[in-house]
Design a protein around this motif. Structure first.
Motif, mmCIF file in Angstrom:
data_model
loop_
_atom_site.group_PDB
_atom_site.id
_atom_site.type_symbol
_atom_site.label_atom_id
_atom_site.label_comp_id
_atom_site.label_asym_id
_atom_site.label_seq_id
_atom_site.Cartn_x
_atom_site.Cartn_y
_atom_site.Cartn_z
ATOM 1 N N SER A 109 0.868 -1.183 0.000
ATOM 2 C CA SER A 109 0.000 0.000 0.000
ATOM 3 C C SER A 109 0.896 1.221 0.000
ATOM 4 O O SER A 109 1.824 1.311 0.816
ATOM 5 N N LEU A 110 0.620 2.154 -0.912
ATOM 6 C CA LEU A 110 1.482 3.331 -1.021
ATOM 7 C C LEU A 110 0.632 4.525 -1.426
ATOM 8 O O LEU A 110 -0.279 4.402 -2.241
ATOM 9 N N ARG A 111 0.934 5.685 -0.823
ATOM 10 C CA ARG A 111 0.252 6.926 -1.164
ATOM 11 C C ARG A 111 1.231 7.866 -1.842
ATOM 12 O O ARG A 111 2.426 7.878 -1.533
ATOM 13 N N SER A 112 0.742 8.664 -2.762
ATOM 14 C CA SER A 112 1.569 9.676 -3.408
ATOM 15 C C SER A 112 2.043 10.686 -2.376
ATOM 16 O O SER A 112 1.280 11.108 -1.506
ATOM 17 N N ASP A 113 3.320 11.083 -2.464
ATOM 18 C CA ASP A 113 3.833 12.036 -1.474
ATOM 19 C C ASP A 113 3.679 13.484 -1.915
ATOM 20 O O ASP A 113 4.130 14.391 -1.219
ATOM 21 N N LYS A 114 3.023 13.743 -3.041
ATOM 22 C CA LYS A 114 2.641 15.109 -3.429
ATOM 23 C C LYS A 114 1.342 15.428 -2.698
ATOM 24 O O LYS A 114 0.265 14.977 -3.087
ATOM 25 N N LYS A 115 1.421 16.231 -1.640
ATOM 26 C CA LYS A 115 0.292 16.377 -0.721
ATOM 27 C C LYS A 115 -0.578 17.600 -0.976
ATOM 28 O O LYS A 115 -1.760 17.599 -0.658
ATOM 29 N N PHE A 116 0.009 18.698 -1.497
ATOM 30 C CA PHE A 116 -0.813 19.880 -1.724
ATOM 31 C C PHE A 116 -0.193 20.734 -2.826
ATOM 32 O O PHE A 116 0.985 20.622 -3.158
ATOM 33 N N PHE A 117 -1.047 21.628 -3.375
ATOM 34 C CA PHE A 117 -0.649 22.497 -4.479
ATOM 35 C C PHE A 117 -1.260 23.875 -4.267
ATOM 36 O O PHE A 117 -2.381 23.997 -3.768
ATOM 37 N N LEU A 118 -0.536 24.911 -4.669
ATOM 38 C CA LEU A 118 -1.047 26.277 -4.669
ATOM 39 C C LEU A 118 -1.294 26.690 -6.112
ATOM 40 O O LEU A 118 -0.389 26.606 -6.952
ATOM 41 N N ILE A 119 -2.533 27.134 -6.414
ATOM 42 C CA ILE A 119 -2.924 27.394 -7.788
ATOM 43 C C ILE A 119 -3.513 28.800 -7.912
ATOM 44 O O ILE A 119 -4.582 29.070 -7.352
ATOM 45 N N PRO A 120 -2.860 29.730 -8.623
ATOM 46 C CA PRO A 120 -3.431 31.062 -8.826
ATOM 47 C C PRO A 120 -4.397 31.094 -10.003
ATOM 48 O O PRO A 120 -4.401 30.207 -10.861
#
Length: 445
Positions: A109-120
């Motif tokens: 079991s593995l989760r992506s480690d890209k957790k959040f993004f800031l989008i203008p």
């Protein structure tokens, strides 16, 4: 003086364009299309084809810009998706013959480690006359973004007696180190809208698009690729193109408005560095969309909006080609090479706006769809698990004493899981999943 103002606006827009282009764009998604654009639309589940609320209106319906008038909107969003996979069943680690060996992920079991993004985002609208307006909207799509650090894969190797051969366990989800994809899409929509009587309006937007894409950790699929050197780990590649969006809004009474819009397929240049991954030698056009909807003033305080949106993923081979049987009948990168197996989507959106005073409005919404990924296509969609189906939204808008306003929206998309047997080791079951949270703020002036 007007030229100076235009230069200032252009400089601001340019800064936002740059920020969008070099950000890892990843939105609350229907497939990889955003569920809405701008916090007011997002707070109402992405409705907006018949109810235009800000200068991001061309992202849904260019005709709506006429009702917006003179306005600028500048904002930023915080998007937090959680996506990953769960593989059960031990790897077979065998070969049926020298050309056909199993390939197993995990089990793990593995989760992506890209957790959040800031989008203008940015929008600008200026009235040219009582019945015409010009503007530009800058926005993005995304959602095909993942990075899996760790994991393992077991590969059957045709050595010794075949069958069964021997097995080899390698680090990384697909046995080639850190795996994932990164897709970024930027849209610039200069828009002209005009009225043609009784409050009706028509709008047109030539849509200019730019894409960036990177794939990592897929080198163990090289034997299945028509161009192994253009399959993976080539950094970000760029693609550019254009399409057209048309829209209309027609009031049938003082309290009821109908809206419709259509965006053509956006024809994009090819990702040459990934010509051995995407079907048709790296082609990754952006699918056409169509939206119809209504907005009704139910009372002096309450407005209700309902949209139906269709997204034509099935016309883009690199997105729509299934894993099976294509994985075994054609090479990656060719016209019939395996893709993500995504189907067309139809999304139903319902939004509410309630004015608590002349200067404040609460908004709520819900949308639902059937996610595009089938159980036969879970292997490739480990890197792009765009499977959420429902969005629950809310938001608030307040006008300031100066006549400006600010808006905030929040969205939650509950987890959806899709599972199926691995096409490269049927003894394994792969489950992919995703849930999402989005918070966005915008200031209008």
């Amino acid at each position: 003086m007007s030229n100076i103002k235009f230069i200032k606006h252009a400089s601001l827009a340019s800064a936002v364009f740059t920020g969008l282009f070099f950000s890892s764009i990843s939105f609350a998604t229907n497939g990889y299309f955003s569920h809405g654009f701008g916090p007011q639309s997002k707070a109402m589940a992405g409705t907006g084809v018949a109810l235009s609320l800000d200068s991001l209106a061309p992202a849904v319906n260019p005709a709506g810009l006429l009702a917006v008038g003179d306005r600028k909107d500048l904002g930023i969003g915080y998007f937090a998706p959680d996506r990953g996979y769960d593989v059960t069943g031990g790897p077979t680690g065998a070969c049926m013959n020298a050309q056909q060996c199993t390939f197993a992920v995990g089990p793990e079991s593995l989760r992506s480690d890209k957790k959040f993004f800031l989008i203008p985002h940015f929008g600008y609208s200026r009235r040219l006359s009582e019945n015409s307006v010009f503007g530009v909207a800058v926005y993005g799509n995304g959602g095909m973004n993942s990075r899996y650090v760790g994991g393992s894969a077991t590969v059957g190797v045709p050595m010794g007696t075949v069958p069964p051969g021997i097995s080899m366990t390698l680090p990384g989800t697909f046995g080639a180190g850190t795996a994932g994809v990164d897709l970024m899409q930027l849209f610039i929509a200069p828009t002209y809208a005009f009225g043609f009587g009784d409050g009706a309006s028509f709008g047109i937007s030539p849509v200019i698009a730019a894409q960036m894409f990177e794939a990592r950790g897929l080198s163990n699929f090289s034997a299945l690729s028509s161009a192994p050197d253009a399959l993976t780990n080539n950094g970000h590649d760029n693609s550019y193109g254009a399409g057209l969006k048309l829209g209309v809004q027609m009031p049938f009474s003082d309290n009821f408005v109908f809206g419709a819009s259509y965006q053509s397929k956006i024809w994009m240049s090819k990702f040459d560095d990934y010509a051995g991954l995407f079907a048709e030698d790296g082609d990754f056009d952006i699918p056409s969309t169509a939206t119809v909807g209504v907005a009704a003033k139910a009372s002096d305080a309450l407005t209700i909006a309902f949209d139906v949106q269709w997204i034509g993923y099935g016309s883009i081979k690199s997105i729509a080609n299934p894993v099976l049987p294509n994985f075994f009948t054609s090479q990656l990168g060719l016209s019939n090479g395996a893709g993500f197996g995504w189907d067309d989507m139809t999304v139903y959106k319902l939004g509410f706006a309630y004015d608590t005073s002349e200067s404040s409005t609460w908004r709520f919404g819900v949308s639902t769809t059937e996610q595009p990924v089938g159980s036969d296509d879970v292997l490739f969609n480990i890197v792009a698990p765009g499977v959420v189906e429902n969005h629950f939204t809310m938001g608030y808008t307040a006008k300031t004493s100066s006549g400006n306003s600010w808006s905030v929206s929040a969205m939650y998309a509950p987890s959806v899981e899709v599972s199926g047997a691995s096409p490269m080791d049927p003894a394994q079951n792969i489950e992919i999943s995703m849930d999402q949270f989005d918070l966005e703020f915008s200031y209008s002036f």
